[in-house]
Design a protein around this motif. Structure first.
Motif, mmCIF file in Angstrom:
data_model
loop_
_atom_site.group_PDB
_atom_site.id
_atom_site.type_symbol
_atom_site.label_atom_id
_atom_site.label_comp_id
_atom_site.label_asym_id
_atom_site.label_seq_id
_atom_site.Cartn_x
_atom_site.Cartn_y
_atom_site.Cartn_z
ATOM 1 N N LEU A 78 5.301 3.589 -15.542
ATOM 2 C CA LEU A 78 6.451 3.642 -15.052
ATOM 3 C C LEU A 78 6.992 2.242 -15.586
ATOM 4 O O LEU A 78 6.725 0.998 -15.841
ATOM 5 C CB LEU A 78 5.877 3.321 -13.662
ATOM 6 C CG LEU A 78 4.915 3.777 -12.473
ATOM 7 C CD1 LEU A 78 4.479 3.045 -10.949
ATOM 8 C CD2 LEU A 78 5.923 5.177 -12.160
ATOM 9 N N ALA A 79 7.645 3.093 -16.591
ATOM 10 C CA ALA A 79 9.076 2.236 -16.993
ATOM 11 C C ALA A 79 9.825 1.113 -16.342
ATOM 12 O O ALA A 79 10.079 1.019 -15.119
ATOM 13 C CB ALA A 79 9.897 3.310 -18.251
ATOM 14 N N TRP A 80 9.784 -0.658 -17.062
ATOM 15 C CA TRP A 80 11.015 -1.445 -16.198
ATOM 16 C C TRP A 80 12.002 -1.494 -17.135
ATOM 17 O O TRP A 80 11.773 -1.878 -17.990
ATOM 18 C CB TRP A 80 9.415 -2.340 -16.790
ATOM 19 C CG TRP A 80 10.974 -3.422 -15.636
ATOM 20 C CD1 TRP A 80 11.784 -3.655 -16.140
ATOM 21 C CD2 TRP A 80 10.566 -4.114 -14.228
ATOM 22 N NE1 TRP A 80 12.045 -5.267 -15.149
ATOM 23 C CE2 TRP A 80 11.889 -4.919 -13.524
ATOM 24 C CE3 TRP A 80 9.989 -3.840 -13.227
ATOM 25 C CZ2 TRP A 80 11.673 -5.688 -12.841
ATOM 26 C CZ3 TRP A 80 10.009 -3.649 -12.314
ATOM 27 C CH2 TRP A 80 10.704 -5.465 -11.829
ATOM 28 N N SER A 81 13.350 -1.467 -16.227
ATOM 29 C CA SER A 81 13.526 -1.173 -14.695
ATOM 30 C C SER A 81 14.577 -0.008 -14.810
ATOM 31 O O SER A 81 15.077 0.349 -15.444
ATOM 32 C CB SER A 81 13.495 -1.713 -13.938
ATOM 33 O OG SER A 81 14.307 -2.897 -13.933
ATOM 34 N N ASN A 112 10.736 1.959 -12.222
ATOM 35 C CA ASN A 112 10.404 0.723 -11.641
ATOM 36 C C ASN A 112 12.018 0.842 -10.939
ATOM 37 O O ASN A 112 12.830 0.966 -12.047
ATOM 38 C CB ASN A 112 10.154 -0.183 -12.173
ATOM 39 C CG ASN A 112 9.055 -0.476 -12.588
ATOM 40 O OD1 ASN A 112 8.001 -0.850 -11.471
ATOM 41 N ND2 ASN A 112 8.280 -0.197 -13.506
ATOM 42 N N ASP A 113 11.920 0.415 -9.250
ATOM 43 C CA ASP A 113 13.491 0.683 -9.118
ATOM 44 C C ASP A 113 13.556 -0.581 -8.289
ATOM 45 O O ASP A 113 13.231 -0.914 -7.687
ATOM 46 C CB ASP A 113 13.426 2.103 -7.795
ATOM 47 C CG ASP A 113 14.867 1.224 -7.254
ATOM 48 O OD1 ASP A 113 16.436 0.994 -7.821
ATOM 49 O OD2 ASP A 113 15.020 1.351 -6.010
ATOM 50 N N ILE A 150 17.318 6.699 -6.195
ATOM 51 C CA ILE A 150 16.797 7.209 -5.919
ATOM 52 C C ILE A 150 16.414 9.721 -5.946
ATOM 53 O O ILE A 150 16.194 9.582 -7.378
ATOM 54 C CB ILE A 150 15.969 7.456 -4.161
ATOM 55 C CG1 ILE A 150 15.860 5.917 -4.433
ATOM 56 C CG2 ILE A 150 15.433 8.839 -4.172
ATOM 57 C CD1 ILE A 150 14.475 5.606 -4.959
ATOM 58 N N PRO A 151 18.386 10.232 -5.941
ATOM 59 C CA PRO A 151 19.138 10.775 -6.704
ATOM 60 C C PRO A 151 18.522 10.911 -8.261
ATOM 61 O O PRO A 151 18.279 11.143 -8.726
ATOM 62 C CB PRO A 151 19.549 10.987 -6.159
ATOM 63 C CG PRO A 151 19.781 10.388 -4.289
ATOM 64 C CD PRO A 151 18.942 8.994 -5.497
#
Length: 326
Positions: free
Chosen positions: A278-281, A55-56, A69-70
């Protein structure tokens, strides 16, 4: 004699091909986007897709996108779940910014799961409807991107541990999105701040039935309740899958406010059962929740938790496979 035999064999083969031509199965056409079939999510190439990523916290750190993101892509993630805001609680992410997010995520060969965070823990339908209206207002960013963008309707809407009211809300929300022309795969978080998977077990099939495209999957957020130990993690996954529903673990940590989380079990059973997670965060949690940070900054080094998720047994590096479009 040999030449005649060859002639007749060739002629008979040709006749058989002609005779059977009309009965050959047509080549399967590629789907226009992600789609749910039974307990599985498939990408537009027809390949089963299992999310592996993070998670972003974009909506709170909008200026960090080009760094985050990269860095997330470098972990091997095939998916990134992006925190967005519709403006009711946090600063709104407008159409242009969402298009930019999608383009950047796509550039780094990841699938974008977009979520509205303003409805978190709310019980009123208006909060969910505000999220729906937001998606409709930015649908130009979504339509035509069904093969690379998935819509997580509202983060942790419905904080109370009550399945029936939660389901009633989504039975109104999903048709409204579909009627607006949004065909992307949808994700619905469990009730109880995402930690009450019984809501999915009891009512998930009826929520899916409200989707005219039958293209909805469900998400459990595994913290100290839904992900507290091996047996709980296993049962929570199996109970949803046994209902014939597609599942992801949309968030999880290594610990949380009221106890430990068995992240090893989440990753183990995620691999065993083909359940995405999806890991936080990625970074940026408040100081009292800093143990949830996977990295020290948008493009910083991995923390202990981050190293477990990325490099650990059954982690991203071991189990992530890119979507077929890439």
């Amino acid at each position: 004699m040999v030449k005649k035999q060859k002639f007749w064999i060739t002629l008979m083969a040709a006749l058989l091909v002609i005779a059977g031509w009309g009965h050959q199965a047509p080549k399967a056409a590629a789907a226009s986007g992600f789609y749910v079939s039974g307990t599985k999510l498939y990408d537009s190439t027809g390949k089963a897709f299992v999310m592996r990523g993070v998670n972003d916290p974009h909506s709170w750190y909008k200026n960090d996108l080009s760094k985050a993101i990269p860095a997330i892509a470098a972990t091997g993630s095939n998916t990134v779940r992006i925190v967005l805001s519709n403006g009711t609680q946090y600063t709104k992410d407008d159409l242009a910014s969402v298009k930019n997010i999608i383009a950047l995520v796509n550039q780094y060969k990841m699938i974008a799961v977009l979520e509205v965070h303003d409805a978190t823990g709310k019980d009123d339908y208006t909060s969910l409807d505000n999220a729906v209206n937001y998606w409709i207002s930015i649908k130009d960013a979504l339509i035509g991107k069904e093969d690379r963008v998935i819509v997580n309707i509202a983060n942790e809407w419905y904080g109370t541990w009550n399945g029936s009211v939660w389901a009633d809300g989504y039975k109104k929300a999903i048709p409204k999105l579909r009627n607006a022309g949004i065909k992307n795969t949808l994700i619905v978080d469990a009730a109880g701040w995402g930690q009450y998977p019984q809501s999915i077990v009891d009512y998930g099939q009826s929520v899916l039935a409200a989707d005219s495209l039958k293209n909805t999957m469900f998400s459990i957020h595994m913290y100290e309740y839904a992900g507290k130990d091996d047996a709980t993690v296993k049962a929570n996954m199996e109970n949803v899958l046994n209902k014939g529903l597609a599942l992801i673990i949309g968030e999880f940590g290594g610990q949380h406010i009221n106890g430990d989380v068995d992240e090893a079990a989440i990753m183990k059973y995620g691999k065993e059962k083909g359940v995405g997670w999806l890991a936080w965060s990625w970074y940026g949690n408040s100081s009292d929740l800093s143990y949830l940070d996977m990295a020290t900054g948008p493009n910083g080094s991995l923390t202990s938790f981050g190293n477990t998720v990325v490099n650990g047994t059954n982690g991203i590096k071991q189990t992530s496979v890119k979507a077929g479009i890439f």
